[in-house]
Design a protein around this motif. Structure first.
Motif, mmCIF file in Angstrom:
data_model
loop_
_atom_site.group_PDB
_atom_site.id
_atom_site.type_symbol
_atom_site.label_atom_id
_atom_site.label_comp_id
_atom_site.label_asym_id
_atom_site.label_seq_id
_atom_site.Cartn_x
_atom_site.Cartn_y
_atom_site.Cartn_z
ATOM 1 N N VAL A 1 0.744 -1.319 -0.188
ATOM 2 C CA VAL A 1 0.344 0.027 0.174
ATOM 3 C C VAL A 1 1.008 1.024 0.146
ATOM 4 O O VAL A 1 0.849 2.537 -0.301
ATOM 5 N N ALA A 2 2.062 1.225 0.967
ATOM 6 C CA ALA A 2 2.916 2.110 0.960
ATOM 7 C C ALA A 2 3.923 2.628 -0.545
ATOM 8 O O ALA A 2 3.216 3.835 -1.042
ATOM 9 N N VAL A 3 3.773 1.557 -1.380
ATOM 10 C CA VAL A 3 4.720 1.776 -2.423
ATOM 11 C C VAL A 3 3.353 2.013 -3.898
ATOM 12 O O VAL A 3 3.241 3.504 -4.217
ATOM 13 N N ILE A 4 1.953 1.739 -3.590
ATOM 14 C CA ILE A 4 1.141 1.750 -4.495
ATOM 15 C C ILE A 4 0.424 2.979 -4.002
ATOM 16 O O ILE A 4 0.156 4.291 -5.410
ATOM 17 N N GLN A 5 0.069 3.715 -2.731
ATOM 18 C CA GLN A 5 0.092 5.011 -3.117
ATOM 19 C C GLN A 5 1.237 6.208 -3.501
ATOM 20 O O GLN A 5 0.054 7.248 -3.449
ATOM 21 N N SER A 6 1.873 5.474 -3.075
ATOM 22 C CA SER A 6 2.488 7.105 -3.606
ATOM 23 C C SER A 6 2.522 7.264 -4.964
ATOM 24 O O SER A 6 3.319 8.555 -5.370
ATOM 25 N N TYR A 7 2.593 6.151 -5.298
ATOM 26 C CA TYR A 7 2.708 5.467 -7.225
ATOM 27 C C TYR A 7 1.368 6.252 -7.668
ATOM 28 O O TYR A 7 1.436 7.550 -8.497
ATOM 29 N N VAL A 8 0.616 6.484 -7.208
ATOM 30 C CA VAL A 8 -0.480 7.022 -7.495
ATOM 31 C C VAL A 8 -1.006 8.083 -7.107
ATOM 32 O O VAL A 8 -1.482 9.664 -8.455
ATOM 33 N N PHE A 9 -0.598 8.776 -6.552
ATOM 34 C CA PHE A 9 -0.372 10.069 -6.244
ATOM 35 C C PHE A 9 0.255 10.970 -6.976
ATOM 36 O O PHE A 9 -0.291 12.165 -7.589
ATOM 37 N N ALA A 10 1.725 10.643 -7.369
ATOM 38 C CA ALA A 10 2.560 11.100 -8.197
ATOM 39 C C ALA A 10 2.384 11.546 -9.814
ATOM 40 O O ALA A 10 2.255 12.054 -10.383
ATOM 41 N N ILE A 11 1.481 9.863 -9.993
ATOM 42 C CA ILE A 11 0.716 9.705 -10.984
ATOM 43 C C ILE A 11 -0.256 10.469 -11.687
ATOM 44 O O ILE A 11 -0.591 10.843 -12.452
ATOM 45 N N LEU A 12 -1.344 10.706 -10.678
ATOM 46 C CA LEU A 12 -2.261 11.464 -10.886
ATOM 47 C C LEU A 12 -1.902 13.293 -10.555
ATOM 48 O O LEU A 12 -3.247 13.940 -11.238
#
Length: 225
Positions: free
Chosen positions: A205-216
């Protein structure tokens, strides 16, 4: 209940000094020196990750000169959020990304700068975004209202998504962990296995959420050009 939420309390202090927020920057001091050695496995892994992210963000953003360097800013944002998310998984370390104070501080200036740039430089293009192509004439006023609202809540959704995901996992780990002393030996083994699995999930989740924030953030940036 107050003990349960104490891990999210930013007001913990030592001699009137609030040290919790230091976890946001102290991660830099904990980076192993081997990551800076060239070549090393850590260095190669970081380079591979950064190159992949850079290529993906460059694809989302247009290839114009005005976007030169945008992907590096957003990649740095990804790294910062990732570091803070992972630090929060260690015992007794304050999770700064579980607070709207930090997440809104990241999301709001980004969104505001995109909006100012878009409305000042590409005004007609921004007006076009308010009415999607192929919208019937009767529905146009409603679509403008809907698109405006969805645009205004973007920084809020970015911030709340990251905060809620970080809080949910930590609360679940805390709730399960508090039941440990009252359990039998058999159930304790089950609890430890469940905690380990949840910790692995939290790492993902830590990886996915940081990725989602940056991509959005990248997608919002690409819309204003």
């Amino acid at each position: 209940m107050s003990n349960l939420f104490s891990i999210f309390d930013p007001a913990t202090e030592i001699n009137n000094m609030q040290l919790n927020w230091m976890s946001t920057t102290i991660g830099i001091l904990l980076i192993p020196t081997s990551i800076w050695l060239i070549p090393s496995r850590n260095n190669m892994m970081m380079n591979l990750l950064m190159n992949k992210l850079h290529q993906e963000m460059k694809t989302i953003l247009s290839s114009g000169n005005e976007n030169k360097g945008n992907s590096f800013i957003l990649t740095s944002l990804f790294l910062m959020i990732l570091m803070n998310n992972f630090l929060g998984l260690f015992p007794y370390i304050f999770t700064s990304t579980s607070h709207l104070v930090l997440t809104l501080t990241l999301a709001l200036p980004l969104w505001m700068s995109f909006m100012l740039f878009g409305w000042i430089k590409n005004t007609n293009h921004m007006f076009e975004h308010l009415v999607p192509q192929g919208t019937p004439t009767l529905l146009m006023p409603f679509m403008v209202i809907i698109e405006t609202i969805s645009n205004l809540i973007r920084p809020g959704t970015l911030a709340v998504r990251l905060t809620a995901n970080m809080i949910a996992g930590h609360l679940l780990l805390t709730l399960l962990g508090n039941n440990g002393p009252s359990m039998s030996n058999t159930m304790l083994i089950v609890l430890i296995i469940a905690q380990i699995l949840l910790l692995i999930l939290e790492g993902a989740v830590a990886v996915i959420q940081s990725y989602v924030f940056a991509i959005l953030s990248t997608l919002y940036s690409s819309e204003v050009n």
